[in-house]
Design a protein around this motif. Structure first.
Motif, PDB file in Angstrom:
ATOM      1  N   ASP A 226      -2.482  28.795  23.394  1.00 33.47           N
ATOM      2  CA  ASP A 226      -2.833  28.299  24.726  1.00 33.47           C
ATOM      3  C   ASP A 226      -1.546  28.104  25.530  1.00 33.47           C
ATOM      4  N   MET A 227      -1.350  28.941  26.547  1.00 34.62           N
ATOM      5  CA  MET A 227      -0.095  28.914  27.308  1.00 34.62           C
ATOM      6  C   MET A 227       0.106  27.620  28.102  1.00 34.62           C
ATOM      7  N   ASN A 228      -0.959  26.813  28.252  1.00 29.52           N
ATOM      8  CA  ASN A 228      -0.805  25.537  28.961  1.00 29.52           C
ATOM      9  C   ASN A 228      -0.203  24.455  28.065  1.00 29.52           C
ATOM     10  N   LYS A 229      -0.211  24.700  26.760  1.00 29.84           N
ATOM     11  CA  LYS A 229       0.363  23.723  25.832  1.00 29.84           C
ATOM     12  C   LYS A 229       1.791  24.134  25.477  1.00 29.84           C
ATOM     13  N   PHE A 230       2.685  23.164  25.332  1.00 28.65           N
ATOM     14  CA  PHE A 230       4.106  23.451  25.079  1.00 28.65           C
ATOM     15  C   PHE A 230       4.623  24.494  26.074  1.00 28.65           C
ATOM     16  N   PRO A 231       4.506  24.267  27.388  1.00 28.85           N
ATOM     17  CA  PRO A 231       4.826  25.336  28.350  1.00 28.85           C
ATOM     18  C   PRO A 231       6.251  25.880  28.278  1.00 28.85           C
ATOM     19  N   CYS A 232       7.206  25.066  27.785  1.00 27.05           N
ATOM     20  CA  CYS A 232       8.611  25.507  27.789  1.00 27.05           C
ATOM     21  C   CYS A 232       9.196  25.699  26.393  1.00 27.05           C
ATOM     22  N   LEU A 233       8.403  25.537  25.339  1.00 28.24           N
ATOM     23  CA  LEU A 233       8.973  25.514  23.984  1.00 28.24           C
ATOM     24  C   LEU A 233       9.666  26.839  23.648  1.00 28.24           C
ATOM     25  N   ALA A 234      10.930  26.732  23.203  1.00 21.05           N
ATOM     26  CA  ALA A 234      11.691  27.933  22.846  1.00 21.05           C
ATOM     27  C   ALA A 234      11.923  28.010  21.348  1.00 21.05           C
ATOM     28  N   TRP A 235      11.954  26.866  20.674  1.00 20.34           N
ATOM     29  CA  TRP A 235      12.238  26.880  19.242  1.00 20.34           C
ATOM     30  C   TRP A 235      11.639  25.677  18.536  1.00 20.34           C
ATOM     31  N   VAL A 236      11.081  25.925  17.347  1.00 22.80           N
ATOM     32  CA  VAL A 236      10.581  24.833  16.512  1.00 22.80           C
ATOM     33  C   VAL A 236      11.155  25.023  15.108  1.00 22.80           C
ATOM     34  N   ASP A 237      11.725  23.956  14.534  1.00 23.08           N
ATOM     35  CA  ASP A 237      12.335  24.038  13.206  1.00 23.08           C
ATOM     36  C   ASP A 237      11.407  23.372  12.186  1.00 23.08           C
ATOM     37  N   LEU A 238      10.880  24.188  11.253  1.00 27.74           N
ATOM     38  CA  LEU A 238       9.963  23.681  10.228  1.00 27.74           C
ATOM     39  C   LEU A 238      10.509  23.882   8.823  1.00 27.74           C
ATOM     40  N   GLY A 239      11.820  24.118   8.719  1.00 25.15           N
ATOM     41  CA  GLY A 239      12.426  24.374   7.406  1.00 25.15           C
ATOM     42  C   GLY A 239      12.434  23.142   6.507  1.00 25.15           C
ATOM     43  N   ASN A 240      12.631  23.363   5.190  1.00 21.58           N
ATOM     44  CA  ASN A 240      12.858  22.272   4.240  1.00 21.58           C
ATOM     45  C   ASN A 240      11.677  21.310   4.166  1.00 21.58           C
ATOM     46  N   ASN A 241      10.449  21.838   4.338  1.00 19.21           N
ATOM     47  CA  ASN A 241       9.240  21.034   4.178  1.00 19.21           C
ATOM     48  C   ASN A 241       8.588  21.356   2.833  1.00 19.21           C
ATOM     49  N   VAL A 242       7.267  21.129   2.706  1.00 19.68           N
ATOM     50  CA  VAL A 242       6.626  21.297   1.391  1.00 19.68           C
ATOM     51  C   VAL A 242       6.469  22.771   1.010  1.00 19.68           C
ATOM     52  N   ASP A 243       5.696  23.524   1.783  1.00 18.20           N
ATOM     53  CA  ASP A 243       5.421  24.919   1.385  1.00 18.20           C
ATOM     54  C   ASP A 243       5.422  25.863   2.591  1.00 18.20           C
ATOM     55  N   VAL A 244       6.255  25.545   3.583  1.00 19.48           N
ATOM     56  CA  VAL A 244       6.331  26.376   4.783  1.00 19.48           C
ATOM     57  C   VAL A 244       7.592  27.218   4.688  1.00 19.48           C
ATOM     58  N   SER A 245       7.452  28.533   4.471  1.00 19.61           N
ATOM     59  CA  SER A 245       8.666  29.344   4.317  1.00 19.61           C
ATOM     60  C   SER A 245       8.852  30.382   5.412  1.00 19.61           C
ATOM     61  N   SER A 246       7.749  30.827   6.031  1.00 15.66           N
ATOM     62  CA  SER A 246       7.936  31.825   7.097  1.00 15.66           C
ATOM     63  C   SER A 246       7.102  31.469   8.326  1.00 15.66           C
ATOM     64  N   MET A 247       7.545  32.002   9.468  1.00  8.73           N
ATOM     65  CA  MET A 247       6.866  31.733  10.737  1.00  8.73           C
ATOM     66  C   MET A 247       5.784  32.783  10.951  1.00  8.73           C
ATOM     67  N   PRO A 248       4.527  32.369  11.130  1.00 11.19           N
ATOM     68  CA  PRO A 248       3.481  33.379  11.382  1.00 11.19           C
ATOM     69  C   PRO A 248       3.771  34.149  12.668  1.00 11.19           C
ATOM     70  N   GLN A 249       3.442  35.428  12.650  1.00  8.65           N
ATOM     71  CA  GLN A 249       3.704  36.284  13.806  1.00  8.65           C
ATOM     72  C   GLN A 249       3.131  35.716  15.116  1.00  8.65           C
ATOM     73  N   PRO A 250       1.876  35.203  15.113  1.00 11.06           N
ATOM     74  CA  PRO A 250       1.332  34.677  16.378  1.00 11.06           C
ATOM     75  C   PRO A 250       2.158  33.525  16.954  1.00 11.06           C
ATOM     76  N   LEU A 251       2.790  32.740  16.072  1.00 11.30           N
ATOM     77  CA  LEU A 251       3.628  31.636  16.555  1.00 11.30           C
ATOM     78  C   LEU A 251       4.876  32.187  17.250  1.00 11.30           C
ATOM     79  N   LEU A 252       5.488  33.204  16.647  1.00  8.79           N
ATOM     80  CA  LEU A 252       6.669  33.835  17.258  1.00  8.79           C
ATOM     81  C   LEU A 252       6.293  34.500  18.575  1.00  8.79           C
ATOM     82  N   VAL A 253       5.107  35.111  18.607  1.00 12.90           N
ATOM     83  CA  VAL A 253       4.645  35.759  19.843  1.00 12.90           C
ATOM     84  C   VAL A 253       4.459  34.706  20.932  1.00 12.90           C
TER      85      VAL A 253
END
Length: 307
Positions: A226-253
């Protein structure tokens, strides 16, 4: 849900629960350092394998074949990946000309630094009541600036409610929110998300070093559609958590789409400040031509490399 590692002890106190994943990872790195000094290389290689698996990096060679390097672009924590690859090379092909453990030990120290919190709150190891005061003063002091940095302050669900209230009332000028190493779990992020996605200027969100699972990644990915949410977000850091190792393609898109509205620069890492990029749209298109043939000087945001 986050399983056992996501649950709290009595009263939602972070200290009562099992330690966050980064504690276990740093323990392994210290063990690798000790075994290298004792010249037990085989054992060090074994622990390194456990660490790679725990960070979700064990299967990257196979994925590289299957996805033609796509997974490397999508890693949530490329810094850990690079350092672990160097450490594996070091352990498997020790350099002859000097003390082989020196170089491996240096890589371990870099990894420990990258995977642990560095805030003053964490260094002094504070009592619970003190952390409430820190949270309060941080919110009052930091929200007046354009960044909110709560890194290293252990948060409870009650703190998260308080923070949501602050964001709702004082968040309009925030460009950066750092919630790394705050003991956040999936439920807490679920509660916070609507308050975060409403921030009109937020470009950077740090959630690394917590107790988050793929459930949070999925929610973030759905939100970004939804382009109305997080309108300016350029980067999110989710490293070093429980079982999150890669960024899903739709999130990068989703990140890419937001950036293309603000700037003409070619990669998702380059625009750090929406406003300055919008005002210099003309220069942006010239920059793109110049940088197409060379390595962009701002290939990674500084914040992303600190930890």
């Amino acid at each position: 849900g986050g399983g056992a590692s996501g649950r709290r002890g009595r009263g939602g106190c972070p200290a009562c629960a099992s330690p966050a994943p980064y504690v276990r990872r740093v323990g392994w790195l210290r063990e690798i350092q000790a075994t290298i000094r004792e010249h037990k290389r085989e054992h060090a290689v074994h622990i390194l394998r456990l660490l790679r698996k725990d960070l979700g990096l064990e299967g990257t060679f196979l994925n590289e074949v299957l996805y033609k390097n796509a997974t490397f672009l999508n890693l949530v924590d490329p810094i850990s990946h690079d350092l672990l690859m160097s450490l594996a090379r070091d352990l498997q092909c020790p350099k002859k000309e000097y003390d082989p453990w020196k170089s491996s030990d240096r890589i371990c120290r870099q990894l420990i630094y990258h995977l642990t919190p560095h805030s003053k709150w964490h260094r002094h190891g504070m009592p619970r009541r003190k952390s409430q005061v820190c949270l309060k003063t941080s919110l009052q002091k930091k929200v007046s600036q354009d960044s909110m940095d709560l890194s290293g302050i252990p948060l409870t669900m009650r703190d998260v409610h308080r923070m949501a209230y602050y964001l709702q009332n004082n968040g309009d000028h925030l460009t950066s929110v750092d919630l790394s190493f705050t003991e956040l779990n999936d439920d807490m992020v679920r509660l916070l998300l609507p308050f975060l996605w409403a921030l009109p200027k937020l470009t950077h969100l740090s959630l690394n070093g917590n107790r988050l699972t793929r459930a949070t990644m999925k929610e973030l990915t759905d939100t970004m559609k939804d382009m109305n949410k997080f309108p300016c977000l350029a980067w999110v850091d989710l490293g070093n958590n429980v079982d999150v190792s890669s960024m899903p393609q739709p999130l990068l898109v989703g990140l890419r789409k937001r950036l293309s509205q603000q700037t003409t620069l070619p990669t998702i890492y380059e625009a750090l400040d929406c406003d300055s990029e919008i005002s210099s749209g003309q220069e942006g298109s010239q920059l793109e031509d110049e940088e197409a043939g060379s390595t962009p000087s701002r290939a990674f945001p500084q914040q992303g490399c600190e930890r």
